[in-house]
Design an enzyme around this catalytic site. Structure first.
Site, PDB file in Angstrom:
ATOM      1  N   GLU A 176       0.215   6.564   4.100  1.00 47.62           N
ATOM      2  CA  GLU A 176      -0.243   5.320   4.701  1.00 47.62           C
ATOM      3  C   GLU A 176       0.430   4.078   4.137  1.00 47.62           C
ATOM      4  OE1 GLU A 176      -3.294   6.395   1.464  1.00 47.62           O
ATOM      5  OE2 GLU A 176      -1.925   7.391   2.836  1.00 47.62           O
ATOM      6  N   LYS A 198      -3.113  -7.896   5.277  1.00 45.45           N
ATOM      7  CA  LYS A 198      -2.342  -9.138   5.352  1.00 45.45           C
ATOM      8  C   LYS A 198      -1.357  -9.169   6.522  1.00 45.45           C
ATOM      9  CE  LYS A 198      -2.519 -11.801   2.407  1.00 45.45           C
ATOM     10  NZ  LYS A 198      -3.382 -12.979   2.189  1.00 45.45           N
ATOM     11  N   CYS A 231      -3.902  13.179  -0.806  1.00 46.09           N
ATOM     12  CA  CYS A 231      -4.241  12.978  -2.211  1.00 46.09           C
ATOM     13  C   CYS A 231      -5.545  13.706  -2.561  1.00 46.09           C
ATOM     14  CB  CYS A 231      -4.304  11.481  -2.531  1.00 46.09           C
ATOM     15  SG  CYS A 231      -4.171  11.125  -4.307  1.00 46.09           S
ATOM     16  N   TYR A 232      -6.656  12.987  -2.796  1.00 47.15           N
ATOM     17  CA  TYR A 232      -7.929  13.665  -3.055  1.00 47.15           C
ATOM     18  C   TYR A 232      -8.279  14.587  -1.882  1.00 47.15           C
ATOM     19  CZ  TYR A 232     -12.978  14.295  -3.835  1.00 47.15           C
ATOM     20  OH  TYR A 232     -14.233  14.833  -4.004  1.00 47.15           O
ATOM     21  N   ASP A 257      -5.082 -16.269   4.929  1.00 44.09           N
ATOM     22  CA  ASP A 257      -6.316 -15.631   5.401  1.00 44.09           C
ATOM     23  C   ASP A 257      -7.324 -16.661   5.920  1.00 44.09           C
ATOM     24  OD1 ASP A 257      -5.013 -13.455   4.328  1.00 44.09           O
ATOM     25  OD2 ASP A 257      -6.144 -13.525   2.453  1.00 44.09           O
ATOM     26  N   GLY A 304      -9.072   9.300  -3.271  1.00 47.47           N
ATOM     27  CA  GLY A 304     -10.267   8.785  -3.924  1.00 47.47           C
ATOM     28  C   GLY A 304     -10.162   8.915  -5.431  1.00 47.47           C
ATOM     29  N   HIS A 324       0.809   9.658  -0.414  1.00 42.57           N
ATOM     30  CA  HIS A 324       0.129   8.678   0.439  1.00 42.57           C
ATOM     31  C   HIS A 324       1.072   8.284   1.572  1.00 42.57           C
ATOM     32  CE1 HIS A 324      -3.491   7.927  -2.002  1.00 42.57           C
ATOM     33  NE2 HIS A 324      -2.709   8.195  -3.027  1.00 42.57           N
TER      34      HIS A 324
END
Length: 627
Positions: free
Chosen positions: A172, A373, A80-81, A227, A53, A170
């Site tokens: 992810e 995406k 992270c945060y 999209d 964050g 991170h």
């Protein structure tokens, strides 16, 4: 559906939904929740992940956090945060790190790390992706260090007795290659069983469309990009073509022959329920004279609503019977500050006030709003869409308008001062990754145009650094270092070391008839002349990418038009090819040198080009585009 789940707490990170997506891709159902959520939200939860964050845990204005979550007898993983919050919550100290880390780092596991259940099967030295200024400065009670990086001594921590784990990196993002392995290990620690798959996602989306549409018909803005195309296919499958109308608006910001190619591709697939509206004059008028990129985006977005209303009227559509649909993805929402704790990186055209009001009234359907995406492409393939449609490079609604940087030709006193400070910063940075042959003739300077970036979940608006190596005075070609890795390392070095620089570009070519002092900031707006020039340059790049097979190797290419030239009628351009899987992070593409030289030669032959650059910046610290 099995109620077992992993709950991801969203502290406003660019990546919170990406964490949930990774667990779903691994087969584990996951949900997003606010950190202030009541404990009832965690019914059925086997584990919790604290996201990153933009806040600092030691500040007053931080996201509300229900500390009772820490009392849950289930594993918790902080990233992270979230990593810093866990340490802080258990009595550790958090503050500004000596060195902020943005981009690649190597995580080195110690003996405790090598035996940690979180790192089962992970290599002792593994690449991770960092984006932080703060850091853990001392351990919380019961925690031990299990991994470090060069600049982060508390990069990975654990408290085995409480089943608490935390990482500064991170996991992810794809640029942490073993991130999925770490998430799989955490799911195992949680005792999760596989309970989520692609068929379930598709069925859920189709059911949601039917529920949201009720008995209404649906009008969808069709940009022709991946999209909106997949959203169109989903709507047709869920509701039938007779209840869906696609509207492709030629807003004047399309690539060369784009609208014609889009229409042909749709007809080829069997879509006949769409119309094409030429509204280019309307959109050009809406952004006339604007220089602020946020205002430009908002003007484009609001004008979509105006055009939509005029089309509804012209088609004699009863507004009471029609809803509006968009191909919005989650990154559009999070970067627009669309969740409670997130910061605005840039305002997307599909999140302007007019759209938000329709959303509040329940008049918008967004089938893809929780997807990224790569997930959208997977859904498109599952629906049977051709690769020609599914694998097209992303092309946002505002099109080329956001690739034309605008200026009144005058830097404000504040920007002049900042430009001078940025140049001083760049001058003070030691360039050490190139050989003496390169650095002996290298020049480094700052371009007087700002671009948007993202660092530590915050939006930045800063100047780009330019590295120009030896220039051939006869043809204007600039020497280009042989090793891409050195370029990437030096780019990271510059952006990590500077507060006022968020990009690094490499000079490729400069008109040999133009002297350096002749290049300066010019007055220039997003008008048809500049758009036509950009279309020509952009078409050269895309044509060569297609012919060489490189189009399918990269995620997206953007050509940026800069009002930096010898006269207002001319321009400089930036090539911005990027590789990414999730949009939230990216690496600049490392094109084949022969291909790059061919592209440079063809662009240099255009009569209006003064200079050409290559954006060698990853995301973070830069976004894909410059606006």
């Amino acid at each position: 559906m099995n109620r077992s789940k992993i709950v991801v707490l969203d502290f406003g990170s660019q990546y919170a939904h990406l964490i949930a997506k990774r667990f779903r891709a691994l087969g584990y159902y996951s949900e997003i929740a606010l950190p202030s959520a009541d404990l009832s939200v965690f019914e059925g939860a086997k584990g919790v992940v604290f996201s990153g964050g933009p806040s600092s845990v030691y500040e007053d204005n931080v996201p509300d956090f229900n500390e009772k979550i820490l009392e849950l007898d289930i594993p918790i993983l902080g990233l992270c945060y979230g990593h810093q919050l866990l340490s802080y919550s258990y009595g550790g100290k958090v503050g500004k790190a000596e060195v902020g880390e943005f981009g690649f780092a190597e995580l080195n596991l110690n003996e405790a790390g090598k035996s940690s259940p979180l790192f089962k099967g992970v290599t002792p030295t593994t690449q991770v992706w960092m984006s932080h200024q703060d850091g853990v400065l001392s351990l919380g009670e019961g925690f031990e260090v299990i991994g470090t990086t060069k600049d982060c001594p508390f990069a990975a921590l654990q408290n085995l007795s409480k089943k608490r784990f935390s990482l500064q990196c991170h996991c992810e993002v794809k640029d942490t290659p073993e991130g999925n392995k770490i998430f799989k290990n955490f799911a195992d620690i949680c005792g999760m069983e596989v309970n989520w798959d692609e068929d379930t996602v598709l069925a859920h989306i189709l059911d949601t469309i039917k529920k949201d549409a009720r008995d209404k018909n649906v009008l969808l803005f069709l940009s022709g990009g991946v999209d909106s195309t997949v959203a169109f296919a989903l709507l047709n499958k869920a509701l039938g073509q007779e209840r869906v109308l696609g509207l492709h608006i030629d807003n004047g910001f399309m690539r060369k022959n784009e609208s014609k190619n889009v229409a042909e591709a749709y007809h080829k697939f069997g879509f006949n329920n769409f119309i094409v509206e030429d509204a280019s004059e309307s959109f050009l008028a809406a952004i006339k004279g604007l220089t602020d990129p946020q205002k430009k985006r908002m003007a484009v977005g609001e004008n979509f609503i105006t055009v939509r209303d005029s089309v509804v009227k012209a088609q004699n559509l009863n507004e009471d019977d029609w809803m509006l649909a968009q191909g919005t993805l989650y990154p559009d929402i999070i970067e627009s500050g669309g969740t409670k704790n997130s910061h605005t990186i840039k305002t997307h055209h599909n999140r302007v006030d007019g759209i938000q009001k329709l959303i509040a009234k329940g008049l918008i359907i967004e089938p893809l709003k929780d997807l990224y995406k790569d997930e959208v492409r997977a859904i498109g393939k599952k629906l049977g869409l051709d690769s020609e449609l599914v694998m097209r490079h992303p092309f946002p609604g505002p099109g080329l308008s956001i690739n034309v940087l605008c200026s009144n030709g005058i830097l404000s006193d504040e920007d002049k001062k900042e430009l001078e400070e940025a140049q001083k910063e760049l001058d003070s940075i030691k360039i050490s990754h190139f050989c003496e042959h390169c650095t002996a003739t290298m020049q480094k300077y700052v371009l007087p145009v700002k671009s948007v970036g993202v660092q530590g979940d915050f939006r930045t608006y800063r100047f780009p650094a330019v590295l120009r190596f030896k220039k051939d005075e006869e043809n204007g070609f600039c020497h280009f270092p042989k090793h891409w890795k050195k370029i990437e390392d030096e780019s990271s070095n510059i952006t990590n070391s500077a507060k006022l620089l968020n990009r690094c570009v490499i000079a490729l070519w400069q008109n040999p008839k133009i002297k350096d002092k002749d290049l300066r900031l010019q007055e220039g707006y997003c008008d048809r002349r500049r758009l036509d020039q950009l279309r020509e340059v952009d078409n050269i790049v895309l044509k060569n990418l297609h012919e060489s097979g490189w189009y399918d190797k990269i995620f997206q290419h953007l050509t940026i038009d800069l009002p930096f030239a010898s006269s207002p009628e001319r321009a400089s351009f930036v090539l911005r090819p990027v590789c990414s899987e999730d949009v939230m992070t990216a690496r600049f593409a490392q094109l084949d040198r022969d291909l790059l030289n061919k592209i440079i030669s063809e662009i240099a032959a255009l009569p209006f080009v003064d200079a050409l650059y290559y954006d060698a910046t990853n995301k973070p610290p830069a976004t894909f585009g410059w606006e």
